[in-house]
Design an enzyme around this catalytic site. Structure first.
Site, PDB file in Angstrom:
ATOM      1  N   PHE A 105       0.857  -1.194   0.000  1.00  0.00           N
ATOM      2  CA  PHE A 105       0.000   0.000   0.000  1.00  0.00           C
ATOM      3  C   PHE A 105       0.886   1.233   0.000  1.00  0.00           C
ATOM      4  CE2 PHE A 105      -2.321   3.615   1.479  1.00  0.00           C
ATOM      5  CZ  PHE A 105      -3.473   3.543   0.725  1.00  0.00           C
ATOM      6  N   ASP A 127       9.180   2.983   2.122  1.00  0.00           N
ATOM      7  CA  ASP A 127       7.991   3.765   2.447  1.00  0.00           C
ATOM      8  C   ASP A 127       7.720   3.607   3.940  1.00  0.00           C
ATOM      9  OD1 ASP A 127       5.480   4.787   2.905  1.00  0.00           O
ATOM     10  OD2 ASP A 127       4.575   3.916   1.103  1.00  0.00           O
ATOM     11  N   LYS A 137       2.179  11.233   7.216  1.00  0.00           N
ATOM     12  CA  LYS A 137       1.305  10.971   8.370  1.00  0.00           C
ATOM     13  C   LYS A 137       1.731  11.712   9.639  1.00  0.00           C
ATOM     14  CE  LYS A 137      -1.254   7.169   6.620  1.00  0.00           C
ATOM     15  NZ  LYS A 137      -0.899   6.054   5.780  1.00  0.00           N
TER      16      LYS A 137
HETATM   17  C1  LIG Z   1      -1.055   6.080   4.264  1.00  0.00           C
HETATM   18  C2  LIG Z   1       0.054   5.552   3.463  1.00  0.00           C
HETATM   19  C3  LIG Z   1       0.412   6.142   2.229  1.00  0.00           C
HETATM   20  C4  LIG Z   1      -0.391   7.237   1.582  1.00  0.00           C
HETATM   21  O1  LIG Z   1      -0.486   8.393   2.352  1.00  0.00           O
HETATM   22  P1  LIG Z   1      -1.612   9.490   2.007  1.00  0.00           P
HETATM   23  O2  LIG Z   1      -1.275  10.646   2.895  1.00  0.00           O
HETATM   24  O3  LIG Z   1      -2.941   8.867   2.332  1.00  0.00           O
HETATM   25  O4  LIG Z   1      -1.503   9.816   0.565  1.00  0.00           O
HETATM   26  C5  LIG Z   1       1.511   5.634   1.571  1.00  0.00           C
HETATM   27  N1  LIG Z   1       2.217   4.607   2.068  1.00  0.00           N
HETATM   28  C6  LIG Z   1       1.905   4.025   3.233  1.00  0.00           C
HETATM   29  C7  LIG Z   1       2.749   2.901   3.744  1.00  0.00           C
HETATM   30  C8  LIG Z   1       0.807   4.454   3.964  1.00  0.00           C
HETATM   31  O5  LIG Z   1       0.474   3.845   5.101  1.00  0.00           O
END
Ligand SMILES: *Cc1c(COP(=O)(O)O)cnc(C)c1O
Length: 409
Positions: free
Chosen positions: A147, A232, A261
């Site tokens: 994700f 990520d 985040k």
């Molecule tokens: C939430 C998330 C994203 C995307 O972040 P947004 O601010 O919703 O665009 C990307 N990678 C990971 C691992 C995430 O948990």
């Protein structure tokens, strides 16, 4: 005091969302109006312990007073200039986050997906300039069940049917390999591979922790084949797993690390690509940008959010309380629970698939005062703010125990 206008009730507010909103979420029918630390309150005055923390965007706890003060103070002075001019918050933000994470350079963006997109663009540019990959042939290796966000290029390499179906045509240039399998990754790396992109722990997939040594193996492969390692850490980063970055658990340093985040403690969308000179050093003026990226309000909020994480020892707390919570949930030996796993305060309770899915459990947990999100049908994810106390962790274990024992028969 003048009488306040009557506040709309939960049913009215839910009806408004359903009537006028895009229906791209299926939330629990709890309408929240206030938050403080690990707690949130709904419009009817019920209190809940927030075990989602906005998917780890509220690591510092709801409405942290020091971050709020920084937000208000900066909002009074200057919010947005655009990057055509400099501002007095950007340099200090760069310096502070770079020294904290041992990065050379920083690219500020807003949402997590934008940080991911930015890293993919930078990796391609690096591949064409540094590695001399023929134009338009760059490949990036990603993992199944990833994700990384919701933009078109990112869903192009998602393996989740709901995320992709009827959104094509997709962006080419990605190869998908199983997560946690370094040999499969090596087999997928070819002469045109410029980067691998992965999560240190797969969050949305249900808190999937790879085998020990996997990140170190990926690092070795990237070095051996001259490929950028992009981690990520938008969900795993900033203290969630009991370290500032989850990569520290294996002592690796990625070429680009993505954070978002909790970078603002939930006040404001702020994300960043943290990089070494080789990768981000390839960008030239005009090649990438964002109107809001690096704005003074975002930088002031992020500086406060980082300071609070470190100075209030939230990272150490996540490690200690997370271990306690994991141990207690395992020791509870709950019926119908297949596995309890986690690292720091990123935990998952995986239910036996014969129980019919986790949604029933998250609904029942809500009535027991705990807000959680079901993920991948059979898993309850627990990721409370990192300010959780031992006593609150025990309270979570009691509530989860009651609900799971009640439903698991
Ligand atoms: C939430 C998330 C994203 C995307 O972040 P947004 O601010 O919703 O665009 C990307 N990678 C990971 C691992 C995430 O948990």
């Amino acid at each position: 005091m003048p009488n306040a206008a009557p506040r709309p009730d939960a049913a009215t507010l839910i009806a408004l969302e359903e009537r006028f909103g895009a229906r791209n979420y299926a939330p629990l029918d709890v309408v929240l109006t206030r938050g403080e630390g690990v707690w949130v309150w709904d419009v009817e005055g019920h209190r809940y312990l927030d075990c989602l923390a906005a998917y780890s965007a509220v690591n510092q706890g709801h409405c942290h007073p020091r971050i709020m003060a920084a937000l208000v103070e900066q909002a009074r002075r200057l919010c947005l200039t655009g990057r055509a001019f400099r501002n007095d918050q950007l340099g200090p933000f760069y310096e502070e986050i770079a020294s904290l994470t041992h990065s050379h350079r920083v690219l500020p963006m807003n949402s997590g997906a934008e940080a991911v997109e930015s890293a993919l663009k930078v990796a391609r540019k690096w591949g064409y300039t540094h590695k001399r990959v023929p134009e338009d042939r760059a490949e990036i290796v990603v993992c199944a069940d990833n994700f990384h966000g919701r933009t078109l290029s990112i869903v192009s390499f998602s393996t989740d049917d709901d995320s992709r179906r009827q959104f094509g045509p997709f962006t080419p240039g990605f190869r998908v390999v199983p997560y946690g399998d370094a040999a499969a990754m090596e087999a997928a790396i070819g002469p045109h591979t410029v980067a691998v992109l992965l999560e240190p722990i797969q969050g949305e997939a249900g808190v999937i922790i790879p085998p020990d040594g996997y990140l170190r193996d990926v690092r070795r492969l990237c070095d051996a084949h001259d490929v950028l390692m992009i981690l990520d850490e938008i969900q795993t980063g900033l203290g969630r797993t009991g370290r500032l970055l989850a990569e520290e658990h294996e002592g690796v340093v990625a070429d680009m690390t993505l954070v978002g985040k909790a970078l603002s403690g939930g006040f404001y969308p702020v994300s960043a690509v943290l990089s070494n000179n080789a990768a981000l050093g390839t960008l030239r003026p005009g090649e990438h940008g964002s109107t809001f990226g690096g704005n003074p309000l975002a930088c002031a909020v992020a500086r406060a959010a980082l300071r609070v994480l470190v100075e209030e020892d939230m990272i150490g707390n996540a490690d200690r309380v997370g271990r306690h919570l994991l141990g207690a949930l395992r020791a509870a030996n709950l019926p119908g629970v297949r596995e309890v796993r986690g690292r720091g305060l990123m935990l998952a309770v995986e239910l036996d698939p014969r129980l019919g899915g986790a949604r029933r459990y998250t609904e029942a947990l809500r009535h027991a005062g705990l807000l959680c999100k079901d993920t991948h049908v059979h898993t309850i994810r627990l990721s409370p703010p990192l300010v959780l106390t031992m006593a609150e962790a025990d309270w979570i274990v009691e509530r989860v125990g009651e609900v799971v024992r009640g439903l698991g028969k």
